[in-house]
Enzyme design. Structure first.
Site, PDB file in Angstrom:
ATOM      1  N   TYR A  62      29.780  92.117  57.917  1.00 58.03           N
ATOM      2  CA  TYR A  62      29.606  91.288  56.672  1.00 58.03           C
ATOM      3  C   TYR A  62      29.375  92.379  55.287  1.00 58.03           C
ATOM      4  CZ  TYR A  62      29.292  86.163  56.458  1.00 58.03           C
ATOM      5  OH  TYR A  62      29.933  84.581  56.829  1.00 58.03           O
ATOM      6  N   GLU A  64      28.485  90.941  52.142  1.00 60.98           N
ATOM      7  CA  GLU A  64      28.124  90.433  50.801  1.00 60.98           C
ATOM      8  C   GLU A  64      27.386  91.034  49.657  1.00 60.98           C
ATOM      9  OE1 GLU A  64      25.095  87.134  51.719  1.00 60.98           O
ATOM     10  OE2 GLU A  64      26.784  85.188  52.108  1.00 60.98           O
ATOM     11  N   ASP A 208      47.841  83.733  35.338  1.00 59.28           N
ATOM     12  CA  ASP A 208      48.646  83.744  36.401  1.00 59.28           C
ATOM     13  C   ASP A 208      49.498  83.897  37.014  1.00 59.28           C
ATOM     14  OD1 ASP A 208      47.718  82.992  39.402  1.00 59.28           O
ATOM     15  OD2 ASP A 208      47.746  80.354  38.788  1.00 59.28           O
ATOM     16  N   THR A 234      47.896  86.502  43.265  1.00 55.58           N
ATOM     17  CA  THR A 234      47.719  86.336  44.745  1.00 55.58           C
ATOM     18  C   THR A 234      48.459  87.433  45.237  1.00 55.58           C
ATOM     19  OG1 THR A 234      50.150  85.149  44.800  1.00 55.58           O
ATOM     20  CG2 THR A 234      47.629  84.578  45.038  1.00 55.58           C
ATOM     21  N   LYS A 237      52.683  86.852  48.330  1.00 54.16           N
ATOM     22  CA  LYS A 237      53.335  86.620  47.407  1.00 54.16           C
ATOM     23  C   LYS A 237      54.651  87.945  47.130  1.00 54.16           C
ATOM     24  CE  LYS A 237      51.579  82.660  46.467  1.00 54.16           C
ATOM     25  NZ  LYS A 237      51.561  81.322  45.455  1.00 54.16           N
ATOM     26  N   ARG A 243      47.606  88.016  52.828  1.00 52.35           N
ATOM     27  CA  ARG A 243      47.437  86.362  52.001  1.00 52.35           C
ATOM     28  C   ARG A 243      45.816  87.054  52.034  1.00 52.35           C
ATOM     29  NH1 ARG A 243      50.481  83.088  53.801  1.00 52.35           N
ATOM     30  NH2 ARG A 243      49.436  81.588  52.028  1.00 52.35           N
TER      31      ARG A 243
HETATM   32  C1  PLP Z   1      50.271  80.898  45.323  1.00 54.35           C
HETATM   33  C2  PLP Z   1      49.341  80.426  43.718  1.00 54.35           C
HETATM   34  C3  PLP Z   1      48.172  80.057  43.389  1.00 54.35           C
HETATM   35  C4  PLP Z   1      47.380  79.299  44.691  1.00 54.35           C
HETATM   36  O1  PLP Z   1      47.704  80.739  45.541  1.00 54.35           O
HETATM   37  P1  PLP Z   1      47.213  80.062  47.280  1.00 54.35           P
HETATM   38  O2  PLP Z   1      46.826  81.256  47.958  1.00 54.35           O
HETATM   39  O3  PLP Z   1      47.725  79.451  47.601  1.00 54.35           O
HETATM   40  O4  PLP Z   1      45.896  79.166  47.444  1.00 54.35           O
HETATM   41  C5  PLP Z   1      48.314  80.244  42.645  1.00 54.35           C
HETATM   42  N1  PLP Z   1      49.061  80.153  41.344  1.00 54.35           N
HETATM   43  C6  PLP Z   1      49.835  80.355  41.265  1.00 54.35           C
HETATM   44  C7  PLP Z   1      50.150  79.995  40.031  1.00 54.35           C
HETATM   45  C8  PLP Z   1      50.788  80.251  42.508  1.00 54.35           C
HETATM   46  O5  PLP Z   1      51.795  79.990  42.516  1.00 54.35           O
END
Ligand code: PLP
Length: 421
Positions: A62, A64, A208, A234, A237, A243
Site C-alpha cells: 500500500y 497512498e 486526451d 492510457t 493502447k 492497463r
Molecule cells: C480508451 C479511452 C479512454 C478511457 O480509457 P479506459 O482505460 O478504458 O478508462 C479515454 N479517452 C479516450 C479518448 C480513449 O480512447
C-alpha cells in the site's frame, strides 16, 4: 532464539494446480490472442517484461500518497519505482510534471474535471457519435451529468475537424475546459489551433491522447505536450503497456492534478502497474519504438488503401494514424453482423458508429480497425493488404459460412508465422 535465514522460498504453487478452472480459461485466452488477427484499435500486446513487472510482488504493498510523502512505512523501493516511471515519462514526452497513478483512462479524465472545474461549469469537447470518448461529456458518463458539456462534431462535408466551428462554439459558450482527443478519428489534430481557441476564451486545454500516445512517443504523430495545459493518456493502447493511465501537465498545474488523483478520486496506486508503466516507457524510449510507431501508420494506410480498392468507403478517405473507420452503408451491411462474422474468420474488430450514422449505436453502420496489435507482432503492409482482401471476401460472399471457415484457416496460418510477445 534466532530466526532461520530463509534462502529460498517454497516452490510456488502454480495457478494450474491451485485453480485449474481459471488456468484453463487464461490458457485459452492466450491461444485466442495467438491464433487471431487482432484489429481492435485500442488493444495491443504488452511485452513479457511489462507483464512480468505487472505481476510482481510490489502489488502486495500500500502506498497512498506520492514519493517522499506517503502515509505508510515500507516505501523505500516503491518510491524509487514511481520516481523512475515519472522521470522516464518526462523524458519521453518532454512534460514538466507527470502523475502515473490514475487507474485507467476514464479516472484520469475525471481527475481533470475535478482539478479545474466546479459542478455545472461548461466544457467543450468532441461528441461521442463523431469519435469522441464517453468521458468527454456523454450523457451516460458522470462527466455529462455533473458538467455542462457542449459538443463539437465534424464538418458535414469533409468529415474532418473544423477549427472555425470549434472557435465559434467556444466564443458562444465560453468553456472553462476545452478537450481535444478521440477514439475513432483517423486524422492528426492541429494542437496549435486548439491552443489558440483556448487562449482566446481563457479555457484550460486538455488533450486526451489515449489512442495515439504510442505514435506521439515514437514520433509518428505531433505531440500535444507543448500546447496543452494537461494531457491525459492510457498506457495500454498504442503505447503498449499495462492497463493504466498517466496525466502530463505544466508545472503550474502539478499540485492541483496530484490532489485530484489522490485523495480526490483514488486511494492507493497500483504499484505493480506503476512498475510496468516504467518498463513500458523504457521500451518506448528505445529507437525500435520509433520504427513500430511509423509502421503502425504505414500499416493502417495499407489497410485503408486495400479496402478502398475493394470499394469500401473510409471515413475521411484514409488515415494518418493507427486506425481506420469504415462506413459500410454503400455495402448494404451493418457493423454488428459483419464484426461477428469477421471474428469467426479470425479477424477481431469492433462495430462502431460513423459520423451522422442513421442507425442506433447498438447496431451502427461502421467498423473500426486498428494496426497496433498486429504491428507489434511484425505484420507489415503486405499482411495488412491481405487483411483488406479477407474482409472484402467475407463481405462479398454475404457472410457465407463456408467462406468464413476458409478465411479462418488462412488467418490462423498467417498468425502462426508471427509469434506473439
Ligand atoms: C480508451 C479511452 C479512454 C478511457 O480509457 P479506459 O482505460 O478504458 O478508462 C479515454 N479517452 C479516450 C479518448 C480513449 O480512447
Amino acid at each position: 532464539m534466532q530466526y532461520p535465514v530463509i534462502t529460498a522460498t517454497p516452490a510456488a504453487a502454480s495457478l494450474s494446480s491451485t485453480d485449474p478452472q481459471l488456468a484453463a480459461l487464461l490458457a485459452a485466452e492466450d491461444a485466442r490472442q495467438h491464433d487471431k488477427i487482432r484489429l481492435i484499435a485500442s488493444e495491443n500486446y504488452a511485452s513479457a517484461a511489462v507483464r512480468e513487472a505487472s505481476a510482481s510482488r510490489i502489488t502486495n504493498q500500500y502506498s497512498e500518497g506520492y514519493p517522499g510523502a506517503r502515509y505508510y512505512e515500507g516505501q523505500q523501493l516503491v518510491d524509487q519505482v514511481e520516481r523512475v516511471a515519472i522521470a522516464r515519462a518526462k523524458m519521453l514526452f518532454g512534460a514538466e510534471h507527470v502523475n502515473v497513478q490514475p487507474h485507467s483512462g476514464s479516472p484520469a479524465n475525471l481527475a481533470i474535471y475535478l482539478a479545474f472545474l466546479k459542478p455545472g461549469d461548461t466544457v467543450l469537447a468532441m461528441q461521442l457519435a463523431h469519435g469522441g470518448h464517453l468521458t468527454h461529456g456523454s450523457k451516460a458518463s458522470i462527466t455529462g451529468k455533473y458538467w455542462n458539456v457542449v459538443h463539437y462534431g465534424l464538418d458535414p462535408e469533409t468529415r474532418l475537424i473544423n477549427y472555425a466551428t470549434i472557435r465559434e462554439l467556444a466564443l458562444q459558450h465560453r468553456p472553462k475546459l476545452l478537450i481535444a482527443g478521440h477514439s475513432a478519428y483517423s486524422r492528426q489534430l492541429d494542437f496549435a489551433a486548439f491552443r489558440a481557441i483556448a487562449d482566446e476564451v481563457g479555457a484550460i486545454l486538455m488533450v486526451d491522447m489515449a489512442h495515439f500516445a504510442g505514435l506521439v512517443a515514437g514520433g509518428a504523430h505531433p505531440s500535444p505536450v507543448p500546447y496543452a495545459d494537461v494531457v491525459t493518456t492510457t498506457t495500454h493502447k498504442s503505447l503498449r503497456g499495462p492497463r493504466g493511465a498517466m496525466i502530463l501537465c505544466r508545472a503550474e498545474h502539478a499540485a492541483k492534478i496530484d490532489k485530484a488523483v489522490f485523495p480526490g478520486l483514488q486511494g492507493g496506486p497500483h504499484n505493480a502497474i506503476t512498475a510496468a508503466i516504467a518498463t513500458t516507457l523504457h521500451e518506448a524510449l528505445r529507437p525500435e519504438f520509433a520504427d513500430y510507431a511509423a509502421q503502425c501508420v504505414a500499416n493502417a494506410r495499407a489497410l485503408a488503401a486495400g479496402l478502398i480498392e475493394h470499394g469500401f468507403e473510409i471515413v475521411t478517405g484514409g488515415t494518418d494514424n493507427h486506425l481506420v473507420l469504415v462506413d459500410l452503408r454503400n455495402k448494404g451491411i451493418a457493423g454488428k453482423p459483419l464484426a461477428a462474422a469477421l471474428d469467426r474468420a479470425g479477424l477481431v474488430t469492433n462495430y462502431n458508429a460513423v459520423p451522422w450514422d442513421d442507425q442506433p449505436p447498438q447496431n451502427p453502420s461502421g467498423l473500426r480497425l486498428g494496426s497496433p496489435s498486429m504491428t507489434t507482432r511484425g505484420f507489415r503492409e503486405a499482411e495488412f493488404r491481405r487483411i483488406a482482401d479477407w474482409i472484402a471476401r467475407v463481405v462479398d460472399a454475404g457472410l457465407d459460412d463456408a467462406v468464413i471457415a476458409q478465411v479462418a484457416t488462412e488467418t490462423q496460418a498467417l498468425c502462426a508465422r508471427f509469434p506473439m510477445p
